[in-house]
Design a protein around this motif. Structure first.
Motif, PDB file in Angstrom:
ATOM      1  N   GLU A   3      16.091   6.315  -3.596  1.00  0.00           N
ATOM      2  CA  GLU A   3      16.468   6.133  -1.968  1.00  0.00           C
ATOM      3  C   GLU A   3      15.363   7.259  -1.269  1.00  0.00           C
ATOM      4  N   GLU A   4      15.392   8.396  -2.062  1.00  0.00           N
ATOM      5  CA  GLU A   4      14.572   9.416  -1.256  1.00  0.00           C
ATOM      6  C   GLU A   4      12.912   9.154  -1.339  1.00  0.00           C
ATOM      7  N   LEU A   5      12.537   8.342  -2.569  1.00  0.00           N
ATOM      8  CA  LEU A   5      11.367   7.972  -2.538  1.00  0.00           C
ATOM      9  C   LEU A   5      11.060   6.739  -1.320  1.00  0.00           C
ATOM     10  N   LEU A   6      11.943   5.969  -1.239  1.00  0.00           N
ATOM     11  CA  LEU A   6      11.778   5.034  -0.087  1.00  0.00           C
ATOM     12  C   LEU A   6      11.620   5.739   1.144  1.00  0.00           C
ATOM     13  N   ILE A   7      12.633   6.727   1.399  1.00  0.00           N
ATOM     14  CA  ILE A   7      12.521   7.448   2.741  1.00  0.00           C
ATOM     15  C   ILE A   7      10.800   8.020   3.029  1.00  0.00           C
ATOM     16  N   VAL A   8      10.547   8.459   2.006  1.00  0.00           N
ATOM     17  CA  VAL A   8       8.784   9.110   1.867  1.00  0.00           C
ATOM     18  C   VAL A   8       7.836   7.996   2.379  1.00  0.00           C
ATOM     19  N   LYS A   9       8.195   6.911   1.466  1.00  0.00           N
ATOM     20  CA  LYS A   9       7.127   5.855   1.633  1.00  0.00           C
ATOM     21  C   LYS A   9       7.246   5.223   3.183  1.00  0.00           C
ATOM     22  N   ASN A  10       8.506   4.902   3.844  1.00  0.00           N
ATOM     23  CA  ASN A  10       8.509   4.562   4.972  1.00  0.00           C
ATOM     24  C   ASN A  10       7.974   5.479   6.102  1.00  0.00           C
TER      25      ASN A  10
ATOM     26  N   LEU B 222     -13.604  -4.077   7.340  1.00  0.00           N
ATOM     27  CA  LEU B 222     -13.709  -5.505   7.074  1.00  0.00           C
ATOM     28  C   LEU B 222     -15.064  -5.950   7.723  1.00  0.00           C
ATOM     29  N   ASP B 223     -15.086  -5.635   9.332  1.00  0.00           N
ATOM     30  CA  ASP B 223     -16.009  -6.222  10.120  1.00  0.00           C
ATOM     31  C   ASP B 223     -16.496  -5.388  10.941  1.00  0.00           C
ATOM     32  N   GLY B 224     -16.369  -4.072  10.872  1.00  0.00           N
ATOM     33  CA  GLY B 224     -16.554  -3.004  11.929  1.00  0.00           C
ATOM     34  C   GLY B 224     -15.401  -2.933  12.939  1.00  0.00           C
ATOM     35  N   GLU B 225     -14.432  -3.716  12.926  1.00  0.00           N
ATOM     36  CA  GLU B 225     -13.319  -3.615  13.809  1.00  0.00           C
ATOM     37  C   GLU B 225     -11.899  -3.828  13.196  1.00  0.00           C
ATOM     38  N   HIS B 226     -11.538  -4.360  12.200  1.00  0.00           N
ATOM     39  CA  HIS B 226     -10.696  -4.043  11.345  1.00  0.00           C
ATOM     40  C   HIS B 226     -10.711  -3.423  10.156  1.00  0.00           C
ATOM     41  N   HIS B 227      -9.980  -2.314  10.121  1.00  0.00           N
ATOM     42  CA  HIS B 227     -10.035  -1.441   9.017  1.00  0.00           C
ATOM     43  C   HIS B 227      -8.951  -1.637   7.867  1.00  0.00           C
ATOM     44  N   VAL B 228      -9.208  -1.066   6.592  1.00  0.00           N
ATOM     45  CA  VAL B 228      -8.342  -1.131   5.438  1.00  0.00           C
ATOM     46  C   VAL B 228      -7.956   0.335   5.085  1.00  0.00           C
ATOM     47  N   PHE B 229      -6.781   0.624   4.657  1.00  0.00           N
ATOM     48  CA  PHE B 229      -6.425   1.918   4.123  1.00  0.00           C
ATOM     49  C   PHE B 229      -5.876   1.551   2.632  1.00  0.00           C
ATOM     50  N   SER B 230      -6.076   2.682   2.060  1.00  0.00           N
ATOM     51  CA  SER B 230      -5.325   2.564   0.611  1.00  0.00           C
ATOM     52  C   SER B 230      -5.502   4.226   0.098  1.00  0.00           C
ATOM     53  N   ALA B 231      -4.339   4.622  -0.417  1.00  0.00           N
ATOM     54  CA  ALA B 231      -4.128   5.867  -1.171  1.00  0.00           C
ATOM     55  C   ALA B 231      -3.076   5.996  -2.169  1.00  0.00           C
ATOM     56  N   HIS B 232      -3.278   7.209  -2.896  1.00  0.00           N
ATOM     57  CA  HIS B 232      -2.461   7.467  -3.831  1.00  0.00           C
ATOM     58  C   HIS B 232      -1.575   8.785  -3.498  1.00  0.00           C
ATOM     59  N   PHE B 233      -0.232   8.685  -3.440  1.00  0.00           N
ATOM     60  CA  PHE B 233       0.639   9.972  -2.691  1.00  0.00           C
ATOM     61  C   PHE B 233       1.457  10.394  -4.089  1.00  0.00           C
ATOM     62  N   LYS B 234       1.139  11.780  -4.457  1.00  0.00           N
ATOM     63  CA  LYS B 234       1.709  12.309  -5.351  1.00  0.00           C
ATOM     64  C   LYS B 234       3.036  13.141  -4.865  1.00  0.00           C
ATOM     65  N   LEU B 235       4.345  12.923  -5.389  1.00  0.00           N
ATOM     66  CA  LEU B 235       5.561  13.643  -4.536  1.00  0.00           C
ATOM     67  C   LEU B 235       5.896  14.892  -5.342  1.00  0.00           C
ATOM     68  N   LYS B 236       6.560  15.673  -4.704  1.00  0.00           N
ATOM     69  CA  LYS B 236       7.441  16.793  -5.452  1.00  0.00           C
ATOM     70  C   LYS B 236       8.497  16.200  -6.209  1.00  0.00           C
ATOM     71  N   GLU B 237       9.272  16.873  -6.506  1.00  0.00           N
ATOM     72  CA  GLU B 237      10.436  16.552  -7.237  1.00  0.00           C
ATOM     73  C   GLU B 237      11.472  15.766  -6.196  1.00  0.00           C
ATOM     74  N   ILE B 238      11.827  14.582  -6.597  1.00  0.00           N
ATOM     75  CA  ILE B 238      12.836  13.887  -5.837  1.00  0.00           C
ATOM     76  C   ILE B 238      14.173  13.526  -6.727  1.00  0.00           C
ATOM     77  N   THR B 239      15.111  13.331  -5.872  1.00  0.00           N
ATOM     78  CA  THR B 239      16.335  12.968  -6.605  1.00  0.00           C
ATOM     79  C   THR B 239      16.826  11.452  -6.899  1.00  0.00           C
ATOM     80  N   GLY B 240      16.065  10.671  -6.382  1.00  0.00           N
ATOM     81  CA  GLY B 240      16.306   9.467  -6.799  1.00  0.00           C
ATOM     82  C   GLY B 240      15.368   8.393  -6.068  1.00  0.00           C
TER      83      GLY B 240
END
Length: 300
Positions: free
Chosen positions: A260-267, A240-258
């Motif tokens: 709850e597992e998705l939230l675990i990866v996200k956390n 933003l100003d040379g000191e405060h940074h921004v991050f964004s990305a898309h994460f492709k997952l392998k097969e998950i069961t539900g």
């Protein structure tokens, strides 16, 4: 699925430093003008006009720095942090113009030396080094681009007055009229080369270039080591100003069961990125059978 996180830094130090530097510079400018007319010194009056330009730049930087700390609005959803970049850009340009002016004046005085009052020079140089030195010291503690550019601005004044101080002492004993402009020429070229580096850094932030203090390859490699992450794409890291940074990305997952597992990866992703203290963090999670339109390859 996206998440958004914020963190706060020291928000008041830069503003206080800029305010102090502005008030000191403005007060010294007024002192210079009065003193210059009193001793009938065109050189001091000319420097006072230069310092008046510095004061205007410092005042602008102070205002923009204060503006940059306002909360986000519907119009400026990232807040006003990038407004401080505008201050850095303005002051870089002013410093370039001022340095070129000093260099031209110095060359002119080397070609056609002028009579100098060494006693008056000595008095003003001592005060000039003290006032501008204190202001530059205050600004040297700053971390933002705006503060760093201003610190170079003030350093130009300190070195200029130091050159006058050295010349004034020497001129007490020897008549060397080209000494002062020769020193000013050297310092002017030194400052000019450094401000171009700061200007390049400022423009890189303006153009959302990758921050030099963040290792993209390391982050990507360690994120891919998290279980259930297949790949990462549309990954962006900018500042933003040379000191405060921004991050964004898309994460492709392998097969998950539900879910709850998705939230675990996200956390796990958020927990890893937390140590980098990104100002804004956006994570998009995609399942194995989901197609993303943003998965284009990035050029080196």
């Amino acid at each position: 699925m996206a998440s958004h996180s914020h963190h706060s830094h020291h928000n008041h130090t830069s503003g206080k430093n800029l305010k102090t530097a502005f008030l000191l510079n403005l007060g010294f400018t007024i002192f210079e003008l009065i003193g210059g007319f009193y001793v009938n010194s065109v050189a001091i009056i000319s420097d006072a006009i230069h310092d008046l330009g510095d004061s205007i730049s410092l005042g602008t930087a102070w205002y923009l720095d204060t503006k940059s700390k306002q909360k986000p609005t519907r119009t400026f959803t990232f807040g006003y942090r990038r407004f401080s970049l505008l201050g850095a850009l303005i002051n870089s340009l002013v410093l370039i113009v001022g340095s070129i002016y000093v260099i031209i004046e110095a060359i002119g005085r080397i070609i056609e030396p002028e009579l100098i009052d060494p006693q008056g020079m000595l008095i003003f140089a001592i005060i000039g080094v003290g006032v501008n030195g204190f202001a530059a010291w205050k600004m040297s503690k700053g971390k933002s681009l705006n503060e760093r550019v201003i610190s170079w601005h003030l350093l130009e004044d300190v070195l200029g007055w130091f050159a006058i101080l050295v010349a004034a002492v020497i001129l007490q004993f020897w008549d060397i009229p080209y000494l002062d402009p020769a020193l000013s020429l050297g310092f002017g070229m030194f400052i000019l080369s450094n401000v171009f580096l700061r200007l390049k850094e400022t423009l890189m932030v303006f153009l959302q270039g990758h921050p030099e203090d963040v290792d993209r390859e390391k982050i990507e490699k360690e994120l891919l080591a998290i279980d259930k992450i297949e790949s990462i794409h549309h990954m962006h890291i900018w500042s933003l100003d040379g000191e405060h940074h921004v991050f964004s990305a898309h994460f492709k997952l392998k097969e998950i069961t539900g879910l709850e597992e998705l939230l675990i990866v996200k956390n796990q992703i958020k927990a890893y990125l937390k140590k980098y203290n990104f100002e804004h963090l956006t994570v998009e999670i995609e399942t194995a059978n989901e197609c993303c339109e943003f998965s284009e390859e990035m050029e080196e």
